[in-house]
Design an enzyme around this catalytic site. Structure first.
Site, PDB file in Angstrom:
ATOM      1  CB  ALA A  73      39.450  35.659  46.833  1.00  0.00           C
ATOM      2  CG  HIS A  74      36.554  35.083  41.849  1.00  0.00           C
ATOM      3  ND1 HIS A  74      35.795  35.911  41.051  1.00  0.00           N
ATOM      4  CD2 HIS A  74      37.795  35.640  41.865  1.00  0.00           C
ATOM      5  CE1 HIS A  74      36.527  36.910  40.611  1.00  0.00           C
ATOM      6  NE2 HIS A  74      37.757  36.764  41.092  1.00  0.00           N
ATOM      7  CG  ASN A 162      48.803  36.970  41.139  1.00  0.00           C
ATOM      8  OD1 ASN A 162      48.969  36.580  42.289  1.00  0.00           O
ATOM      9  ND2 ASN A 162      49.511  37.962  40.611  1.00  0.00           N
ATOM     10  CB  ALA A 163      44.347  33.182  39.224  1.00  0.00           C
ATOM     11  CG  ASP A 199      50.258  44.168  45.811  1.00  0.00           C
ATOM     12  OD1 ASP A 199      51.064  43.369  45.291  1.00  0.00           O
ATOM     13  OD2 ASP A 199      49.152  43.822  46.266  1.00  0.00           O
ATOM     14  CG  HIS A 202      48.479  40.484  44.130  1.00  0.00           C
ATOM     15  ND1 HIS A 202      48.201  41.362  45.150  1.00  0.00           N
ATOM     16  CD2 HIS A 202      47.337  39.772  43.916  1.00  0.00           C
ATOM     17  CE1 HIS A 202      46.941  41.207  45.535  1.00  0.00           C
ATOM     18  NE2 HIS A 202      46.393  40.250  44.799  1.00  0.00           N
ATOM     19  CG  ASP A 224      42.441  42.758  42.046  1.00  0.00           C
ATOM     20  OD1 ASP A 224      41.339  42.842  41.487  1.00  0.00           O
ATOM     21  OD2 ASP A 224      42.775  41.763  42.728  1.00  0.00           O
ATOM     22  N   GLY A 260      42.126  40.411  46.376  1.00  0.00           N
ATOM     23  CA  GLY A 260      42.204  41.815  45.993  1.00  0.00           C
ATOM     24  C   GLY A 260      43.411  42.485  46.610  1.00  0.00           C
TER      25      GLY A 260
END
Length: 354
Positions: A73-74, A162-163, A199, A202, A224, A260
Site C-alpha cells: 500500500a506504499h 507479507n510483501a 489479525d 494478514h 501495524d 495496515g
C-alpha cells in the site's frame, strides 16, 4: 504532536505501555517534519509535559527503500533504492548516522543496491551513537540475500509472509531463515526475530502456527495499526492515501491490497494463543519480552550505556527490580483490566460494562 499524544492515550486501552510510531514511505520533507515532531513529543514526555499515555519510543521507518514489486500500500512515487548507501539515508530522512536517536527501526529490502552499506552503518554502535534495528521487509530477497543481511547486522523480518517471496521447498526465501538455526550457527549468525500481524487476515492461522513452531523465541507480535483503529467501517486515511475499512480488513479503495490493520494488540494476543495453542505466558512474551530484546531495551541491554539516548533507559518488557513500572493487568481471558505506565494507572476498564 496532538496526533502522537492521542495515539499514546488510546493505546493503553489495548494494554500497550510502549510503542514505536510507524511512518510509511513518504517525501523527504515529510520525514523531516515528523522526525522533528517526534523529537519534541519524546522530550515533552521525558519532562512530564506531554499527555499521559503509552511511552513513545523511537520511530519505525517502514520505507522507502523497498522493492517496487513488493511496495504493497506504499505510495509508489516515494519508493526508491538506497543506491548511494548512507548518502541516500541522509538525503531522504534528513539525518546522518550520528543523529539517529529518534529512530528505533528501519525496514528495507536488503537486496537493493546500497542496502548492505546502510544495514552495516545503521546497526553499528559505538561511543558516539546508538544503533538502529534494521529489519527486512517489502522485499524480493532470496534465502541467500537474507543470510547476507544477517551478516551485515539485520536482526528482524517485518510482517512475516507479507510483501516478501513465499516459502518454496527449493527457494525458501526469508521465511526459510526461521528453521535454519544449525546452518546460521555454523556461520556464527543467529536466526532473525520476525514480526507478525496476527489479525487472521494478514496471515492464515496455520502459517502463524508454523512460524511459531519453527522459531518460538523469535516471534514478535505487532499490530501495524493505522489511524482507523477502533473506528467504524468507512473510508479513512493512511499517510496521504485513502483506505477502506470493512470489519477487520483495511484495503486500498477498489483493490484487495491490505493497507495496515485495525485490530488492537490485546485481540492479537488472544488470536495468537488460539491459533498456536500456546500458553498465555508464551503469547504474552511475544508481545512484551521479545520486542524489548529486539529493541535492545531489555534488562541485559540496559546494563550497557546507550549513547544518544541520554541516561540509560530502564528496561521494558519485563517485571523485575530496576525495570520501568509498566504493567498490564489481564483476566484469565486476556482481557485488559488495567494498564500502568511508569507506576501510574493510565487505563482502568469500567467493570460495569462487562
Amino acid at each position: 504532536m496532538a496526533d502522537i499524544s492521542y495515539v499514546s492515550e488510546r493505546l493503553v486501552e489495548t494494554g500497550v505501555t510502549s510503542f514505536c510510531p510507524t511512518m510509511v514511505s513518504s517525501s523527504s520533507e515529510t520525514y523531516r517534519h515528523v522526525l522533528a515532531l517526534m523529537r519534541e513529543a519524546r522530550q515533552n514526555q521525558a519532562t512530564g509535559r506531554g499527555k499521559f499515555g503509552a511511552n513513545v519510543l523511537g520511530l519505525h521507518l517502514e520505507g522507502p527503500f523497498f522493492a517496487k514489486s513488493k511496495r504493497g500500500a506504499h505510495d509508489k512515487q516515494h519508493v526508491i533504492s538506497p543506491s548511494d548507501g548512507m548518502g541516500s539515508v541522509a538525503k531522504v530522512y534528513g539525518v546522518r548516522s550520528e543523529s539517529l536517536r529518534d529512530i528505533d527501526i528501519v525496514t528495507l529490502a536488503p537486496e537493493l543496491e546500497g542496502a548492505h552499506e546502510v544495514i552495516a552503518e545503521l546497526t553499528r554502535s559505538d561511543r558516539d551513537r546508538a544503533s538502529v534495528v534494521v529489519s527486512c521487509g517489502h522485499t524480493e530477497a532470496t534465502y541467500n540475500d537474507g543470510i547476507e543481511a544477517l551478516r551485515q547486522g539485520a536482526t528482524l523480518l517485518t510482517h512475516l509472509y507479507n510483501a516478501m517471496n513465499p516459502f518454496h521447498h527449493r527457494n525458501p526465501g526469508l521465511v526459510g531463515l526461521l528453521s535454519s538455526e544449525a546452518k546460521l550457527a555454523s556461520m556464527s549468525l543467529k536466526r532473525p526475530y520476525y514480526s507478525m500481524i496476527v489479525d487472521g487476515i494478514h496471515v492464515h492461522e496455520s502459517a502463524v502456527a508454523m512460524a511459531f513452531s519453527s522459531h518460538p523465541d523469535g516471534c514478535v507480535l505487532v499490530t501495524d495499526a493505522m489511524a482507523a483503529l477502533g473506528l467504524d467501517d468507512g473510508q479513512h486515511t493512511l499517510g496521504n492515501m485513502k483506505v477502506d475499512i470493512r470489519g477487520d480488513r483495511a484495503t486500498l479503495p477498489g483493490t484487495e491490497t491490505l493497507a495496515g490493520a485495525v485490530v488492537g494488540l490485546d485481540e492479537i494476543v488472544r488470536r495468537f494463543r488460539r491459533f498456536t495453542c500456546c500458553s498465555a505466558g508464551q503469547a504474552l512474551q511475544c508481545a512484551t519480552m521479545h520486542p524489548s530484546i529486539v529493541l535492545k531495551r531489555n534488562a541485559a541491554a540496559a546494563k550497557k550505556k546507550q549513547i544518544g539516548r541520554g541516561l540509560v533507559d530502564a528496561p521494558i518488557g519485563t517485571i523485575e527490580a530496576g525495570a520501568r513500572a509498566d504493567i498490564t493487568i489481564l483476566d484469565d481471558a486476556l482481557t485488559v483490566l488495567e494498564t500502568w505506565v511508569a507506576g501510574r494507572c493510565a487505563y482502568q476498564r469500567n467493570l460495569k460494562q462487562n
